[in-house]
Design an enzyme around this catalytic site. Structure first.
Site, short mmCIF file in Angstrom:
data_model
loop_
_atom_site.label_atom_id
_atom_site.label_comp_id
_atom_site.label_asym_id
_atom_site.label_seq_id
_atom_site.Cartn_x
_atom_site.Cartn_y
_atom_site.Cartn_z
N VAL A 1 43.28 3.55 2.63
CA VAL A 1 42.51 4.63 2.03
C VAL A 1 42.16 5.56 3.03
CG1 VAL A 1 40.65 5.27 0.76
CG2 VAL A 1 41.83 3.17 0.01
N HIS B 1 35.75 3.76 5.88
CA HIS B 1 34.86 2.86 5.28
C HIS B 1 34.81 1.50 6.06
CE1 HIS B 1 39.10 2.62 4.22
NE2 HIS B 1 39.04 1.13 3.93
N HIS C 1 34.49 -2.60 5.88
CA HIS C 1 34.47 -3.41 5.09
C HIS C 1 33.16 -4.32 5.46
CE1 HIS C 1 38.59 -3.00 3.63
NE2 HIS C 1 38.55 -2.16 4.70
P1 AMP Z 1 41.80 -0.25 3.87
O1 AMP Z 1 43.06 -0.97 3.68
O2 AMP Z 1 40.96 -0.92 4.98
O3 AMP Z 1 42.08 1.05 4.05
O4 AMP Z 1 40.91 -0.54 2.75
C1 AMP Z 1 40.89 0.05 1.58
C2 AMP Z 1 40.27 -0.97 0.70
O5 AMP Z 1 39.66 -0.22 -0.45
C3 AMP Z 1 40.83 -2.19 -0.03
O6 AMP Z 1 40.02 -3.41 0.56
C4 AMP Z 1 40.86 -1.87 -1.52
O7 AMP Z 1 41.09 -3.23 -2.23
C5 AMP Z 1 39.73 -1.03 -1.61
N1 AMP Z 1 39.75 -0.41 -2.73
C6 AMP Z 1 40.97 0.78 -3.02
N2 AMP Z 1 40.58 1.10 -4.31
C7 AMP Z 1 39.11 0.70 -4.54
C8 AMP Z 1 38.52 1.09 -5.73
N3 AMP Z 1 38.72 1.86 -6.44
N4 AMP Z 1 37.21 0.53 -5.85
C9 AMP Z 1 36.97 -0.22 -4.72
N5 AMP Z 1 37.51 -0.74 -3.67
C10 AMP Z 1 38.62 -0.13 -3.64
#
Ligand code: AMP
Length: 115
Positions: free
Chosen positions: A97, A101, A103
Site C-alpha cells: 500500500v 504506515h 505495522h
Molecule cells: P504493506 O504490505 O506493508 O504495504 O502493508 C499493507 C497492509 O495493509 C497489509 O498488512 C494489509 O493487510 C493491510 N490492509 C490493506 N487494506 C486494508 C484495509 N482496508 N484495512 C486494514 N488493513 C488493510
C-alpha cells in the site's frame, strides 16, 4: 497520486475499518489480514507515500506517530509483553500500500530474522 490510497479512504470513512486511535495527524486501525494476535496499522492522515519519500517537512508528523506508540500499545494490551514495529518500503521491503504506515505487531513471540 491522483487517486486516494486505501488508507485515505479509511481516514475519510469511505471504507470501513476497526479504528483504535485517531487524532489530527494520524489514525490507527486493525490490519485486515492480521499476522499476529494483535496487528494494527498506524498511518499519517497526510499521505506520505513511503518512508523513503519522507522529507524534513514531515518531521512533526513522524515524531508525533512514534511518540503515540506507547499510548496505543498500552491500549492494545501489548505494552508490557512487547511488540514489533515494521515499515515496509518498496518492492523488496514488501510494501503493498503506497501510503506510509507502521505495522504494530504483538500478542505472541515474534521470530527474528523476519524472513
Ligand atoms: P504493506 O504490505 O506493508 O504495504 O502493508 C499493507 C497492509 O495493509 C497489509 O498488512 C494489509 O493487510 C493491510 N490492509 C490493506 N487494506 C486494508 C484495509 N482496508 N484495512 C486494514 N488493513 C488493510
Amino acid at each position: 497520486m491522483d487517486e486516494k490510497s486505501i488508507f485515505e479512504k479509511v481516514r475519510d470513512r469511505e471504507i470501513p475499518a476497526d479504528i483504535i486511535y485517531e487524532d489530527e495527524l494520524c489514525i490507527c486501525f486493525n490490519d485486515i489480514a492480521p499476522q499476529a494476535p494483535m496487528h494494527a496499522l498506524l498511518v499519517p492522515k497526510k499521505r506520505i507515500q513511503r518512508i523513503g519519500l519522507a522529507s524534513t517537512s514531515d518531521s512533526e508528523i513522524l515524531g508525533h506517530m512514534m511518540i503515540k506508540i506507547p499510548e496505543i500499545t498500552e491500549f492494545l494490551g501489548i505494552a508490557k509483553s512487547g511488540y514489533r514495529l515494521v515499515i515496509n518500503n518498496g518492492e523488496d521491503g514488501g510494501e503493498t500500500v503506497p501510503h506510509l504506515h507502521i505495522h504494530i505487531l504483538g500478542g505472541r513471540p515474534l521470530l527474528w530474522p523476519p524472513g
